[in-house]
Enzyme design. Structure first.
Site, PDB file in Angstrom:
ATOM      1  N   HIS A   1       0.846  -1.194   0.000  1.00  0.00           N
ATOM      2  CA  HIS A   1       0.000   0.000   0.000  1.00  0.00           C
ATOM      3  C   HIS A   1       0.878   1.240   0.000  1.00  0.00           C
ATOM      4  O   HIS A   1       2.093   1.168   0.131  1.00  0.00           O
ATOM      5  CB  HIS A   1      -0.985   0.019   1.173  1.00  0.00           C
TER       6      HIS A   1
ATOM      7  N   CYS B   1       5.970   5.893   4.411  1.00  0.00           N
ATOM      8  CA  CYS B   1       4.735   5.260   3.919  1.00  0.00           C
ATOM      9  C   CYS B   1       4.184   5.947   2.676  1.00  0.00           C
ATOM     10  O   CYS B   1       3.297   5.412   2.016  1.00  0.00           O
ATOM     11  CB  CYS B   1       3.681   5.245   5.023  1.00  0.00           C
TER      12      CYS B   1
ATOM     13  N   HIS C   1       5.029   0.134  -0.423  1.00  0.00           N
ATOM     14  CA  HIS C   1       5.703  -0.680   0.581  1.00  0.00           C
ATOM     15  C   HIS C   1       4.687  -1.715   1.053  1.00  0.00           C
ATOM     16  O   HIS C   1       3.491  -1.590   0.790  1.00  0.00           O
ATOM     17  CB  HIS C   1       6.234   0.171   1.749  1.00  0.00           C
TER      18      HIS C   1
ATOM     19  N   HIS D   1       3.462  -5.110   3.938  1.00  0.00           N
ATOM     20  CA  HIS D   1       3.446  -5.685   5.284  1.00  0.00           C
ATOM     21  C   HIS D   1       3.018  -7.148   5.208  1.00  0.00           C
ATOM     22  O   HIS D   1       2.292  -7.554   4.301  1.00  0.00           O
ATOM     23  CB  HIS D   1       2.459  -4.943   6.185  1.00  0.00           C
TER      24      HIS D   1
ATOM     25  N   ASP E   1      -4.533 -10.948  -0.227  1.00  0.00           N
ATOM     26  CA  ASP E   1      -3.201 -11.548  -0.233  1.00  0.00           C
ATOM     27  C   ASP E   1      -2.451 -11.276  -1.536  1.00  0.00           C
ATOM     28  O   ASP E   1      -2.967 -11.537  -2.624  1.00  0.00           O
ATOM     29  CB  ASP E   1      -3.287 -13.049   0.018  1.00  0.00           C
ATOM     30  N   HIS E   2      -1.257 -10.733  -1.389  1.00  0.00           N
ATOM     31  CA  HIS E   2      -0.386 -10.379  -2.511  1.00  0.00           C
ATOM     32  C   HIS E   2      -1.053  -9.386  -3.456  1.00  0.00           C
ATOM     33  O   HIS E   2      -0.902  -9.456  -4.670  1.00  0.00           O
ATOM     34  CB  HIS E   2       0.113 -11.631  -3.252  1.00  0.00           C
TER      35      HIS E   2
ATOM     36  N   GLU F   1      -0.433  -5.003  11.688  1.00  0.00           N
ATOM     37  CA  GLU F   1       0.381  -4.558  10.547  1.00  0.00           C
ATOM     38  C   GLU F   1       1.832  -4.970  10.763  1.00  0.00           C
ATOM     39  O   GLU F   1       2.527  -5.351   9.824  1.00  0.00           O
ATOM     40  CB  GLU F   1       0.277  -3.041  10.422  1.00  0.00           C
TER      41      GLU F   1
END
Length: 138
Positions: A14, A33, A39, A41, A79-80, A127
């Site tokens: 994100h 960020c 970037h 998590h 996811d991904h 996170e």
């Protein structure tokens, strides 16, 4: 009343960025960020349901069913993925942990509560190992 929690994990990218601010303002407020190259998590998601244990089964909800609900409504969508670009329920929302946690709650409430006597109690989203948000639908 019993409370039952299921944990799932997902990885997502994100960027924290407001289009109505210039790059300097975004960097000042969001720091790293706001990186234009994104970037990511490794998130941990904890979903807690509540209700009464069934006399017939000894379950509140079959955990295999809860896993399917979480996979279908959340993990497959996140996811991904890029939270800013790929996730329908995050469109035009800042992809903070807080807002993502709230949106996950509302994505799960209906599918979980279609099961008689089962209620969504909370969604907790880590996170990092040090930072998490938790939402109770209030």
């Amino acid at each position: 009343m019993i409370y039952l929690t299921r944990r799932e994990t997902f990885n997502a990218a994100h960027r924290m960025y407001r289009e109505d601010w210039n790059s300097e303002k975004n960097e000042e407020v969001f720091g790293k960020c706001a990186n234009p190259n994104w970037h990511g998590h490794n998130y941990s998601l904890f979903v807690t349901v509540k209700g009464e244990v069934s006399n017939a089964t000894g379950y509140l909800i079959d955990l295999k069913l809860l896993k399917v609900i979480l996979q279908e409504h959340i993990i497959e969508k996140l996811d991904h993925k890029n939270l800013n670009l790929d996730v329908d329920f995050m469109t035009r929302k800042m992809a903070t942990t807080e807002l993502l946690c709230i949106e996950i709650f509302f994505q799960l409430k209906g599918p979980i509560e279609r099961n008689e006597g089962v209620f969504l109690h909370s969604v907790r989203l880590h996170e990092t190992e040090n930072n998490y948000a938790e939402y109770f639908g209030e």
